[in-house]
Design an enzyme around this catalytic site. Structure first.
Site, short mmCIF file in Angstrom:
data_model
loop_
_atom_site.label_atom_id
_atom_site.label_comp_id
_atom_site.label_asym_id
_atom_site.label_seq_id
_atom_site.Cartn_x
_atom_site.Cartn_y
_atom_site.Cartn_z
N SER A 209 5.78 0.90 -1.47
CA SER A 209 5.97 -0.39 -0.55
C SER A 209 5.87 -0.06 1.12
O SER A 209 5.49 -0.88 1.74
CB SER A 209 7.43 -0.76 -0.84
OG SER A 209 8.45 0.16 -0.09
N ARG A 213 3.18 -2.36 2.65
CA ARG A 213 3.64 -3.21 3.57
C ARG A 213 2.79 -3.34 4.90
O ARG A 213 2.16 -4.51 5.09
CB ARG A 213 5.13 -3.04 4.10
CG ARG A 213 5.65 -4.01 5.02
CD ARG A 213 7.07 -3.54 5.46
NE ARG A 213 7.96 -3.60 4.19
CZ ARG A 213 8.56 -2.68 3.65
NH1 ARG A 213 8.37 -1.48 3.96
NH2 ARG A 213 9.48 -2.99 2.54
N ASN A 217 -0.09 -6.48 5.53
CA ASN A 217 0.02 -7.27 6.72
C ASN A 217 -1.26 -7.15 7.47
O ASN A 217 -2.00 -8.03 8.19
CB ASN A 217 0.92 -6.64 7.64
CG ASN A 217 2.28 -7.38 7.47
OD1 ASN A 217 2.61 -8.63 7.88
ND2 ASN A 217 3.37 -6.84 6.57
#
Lengths: 287, 156
Positions: A209, A213, A217
């Protein structure tokens, strides 16, 4: 609208796929999902370039550092360092560890921020220059290292390795192994396996994660810039008012998204730094 | 979204950058920050000390002024007293002197008076004799005297 003119130019799908293909050592797009014989030259190059720029800028301040009245550059770096130092102090409660972890957090923030900032360059600029330099109109180049999963997972795996290191350093190898089998559910032979599996899942989830993440993005940001660029690219091939309107759409959407992306770039760099501190801080605490 | 050896390269770069920052960037800035904090703390402490010594000096000067005033008042009082004393002493001295002069004068006057009295007495005696002589010269009665003388002769 299939004309001869369009046949030479890539269609939208080809354009996006081309832009999302790494310049790697294999010379073509990587075929398998995981192949450790291949290295993405663009990601490595721009990562090192951004890291070098960051360190260079900070070293320039360090060369003229004074405990008296600071210049603007020093004041700016001091604000940044104070921010990182305060965050590190509140999350990692070992002074000895902070000697490395706090500078690490600063590095992560500055580096990720600069790598994310590559997104601010026009999506086609560096690839276009690269294609003219190599003379190959189909040369691949991706300029945002954090939009490459290897880049972000590389950093999150580094953080994972540091977590292992601090777990062993703080609790001892035996203590850590003991914790792996007795936490979080409790010290009972029947719970050893669930505990261990839970811990493994935890480490895996944290790391994936953490890297995903940032990657998600930046990848989405890059993709959106490409789609916005495609609006303007469709100018010539559209009849009537559609073309000019698409062009206006690119200007408006491009401006809006670029402005919003400034926020994302800083925020994601900050989040990545904070999670680095949090995960390393957790490695210091026993369950 | 493919994984490859870039990941490993990124790990290596990550640690090199972090090491570099830890070694060359972080310590000088932190040192400067700590030094400045110390400087500011020192400055504040110095200011505090300055304020305290100013208070002390003000107190001391007020004390000195008060002491000076007291001393002046004391000196004035002493001077007053001394002046009174001097005046008193002078009065006594003057009286003494006056008495002495008065006594001398009195003695002299008395002496003079006595001398005058004496000379007066002598004059009176002379006058009495002269008067007596005149009287006698007019009153002499040869016959009577001859009788008196004759009686004296008889008695002889």
């Amino acid at each position: 609208m299939a004309t001869g003119h369009e046949a030479a130019a890539p269609n939208a799908g080809e354009y996006v796929v081309h832009h999302l293909t790494q310049l790697n050592t294999s010379g073509h797009a990587q075929t398998s999902i995981i192949d450790f014989s291949v290295i993405n030259l663009d990601t490595v190059f721009f990562s090192i370039l951004m890291g070098a720029i960051g360190l260079f800028l900070m070293m320039r301040v360090v060369k003229g550092v004074t405990s008296g009245v600071p210049g603007r550059g020093q004041a700016a770096l001091e604000i940044l360092i104070e921010m990182v130092a305060n965050q590190a102090k509140s999350i990692v409660h070992s002074e000895q560890s902070r000697k490395f972890v706090a500078p690490l957090a600063l590095t992560v923030f500055v580096w990720v921020f600069l790598m994310n900032s590559m997104d601010f360059l026009p999506v086609d600029l560096l690839p276009w220059i690269w294609q003219h330099l190599t003379g190959n109109p189909h040369a691949f180049l991706r300029v945002v290292p954090t939009a490459d999963l290897n880049g972000t997972l590389g950093m999150s795996v580094s953080v994972l390795l540091l977590c292992f290191w601090y777990n062993i350093k703080v609790k001892g190898l035996g203590g850590w192994v003991h914790e792996l089998f007795t936490a979080p559910f409790g010290n009972h032979p029947l719970l050893y396996l669930p505990n261990f599996l839970m811990q493994m899942i935890e480490f895996l989830a944290k790391t994936v994660s953490h890297g995903m993440r940032l990657f998600g993005n930046m990848y989405a940001g890059e993709l959106l810039f490409m789609l916005i660029a495609l609006m303007g690219a469709a100018y010539g091939g559209s009849a009537g008012l559609t073309g000019p309107l698409l062009w206006v759409g690119q200007v408006i959407a491009g401006t809006g998204w670029a402005l919003f992306h400034i926020f994302i770039v800083v925020l994601q760099a900050f989040i990545f730094m904070m999670l680095t501190l949090v995960y390393i801080g957790q490695a210091h605490e026993g369950h | 979204m493919n994984l490859n050896a870039t990941l490993v390269a990124q790990i290596v770069v990550f640690f090199i950058l972090a090491w570099f920052t830890m070694k060359f960037v972080w310590p000088p800035i932190m040192k400067a920050l700590d030094e400045r904090a110390t400087k500011i703390a020192d400055g504040l402490a110095a200011a505090e000390r300055g304020k305290q010594s100013l208070d002390l000096a003000a107190k001391r000067s007020a004390e000195t002024v008060r002491e000076g005033k007291e001393k002046v008042a004391e000196v004035l009082a002493q001077a007053d007293k001394r002046a009174l004393q001097i005046i008193e002493a002078a009065k006594v001295q003057a009286k003494l002197e006056a008495d002495k002069i008065f006594a001398g004068e009195k003695a002299e006057i008395e002496q003079e008076a006595a001398r005058i009295k004496e000379s007066l007495r002598e004059r009176v005696a002379e006058l009495a004799v002269a008067g007596a002589e005149k009287i006698l010269r007019r009153e002499v009665d040869i016959k009577a005297h001859a009788e008196m003388l004759a009686s004296i002769k008889q008695d002889l």
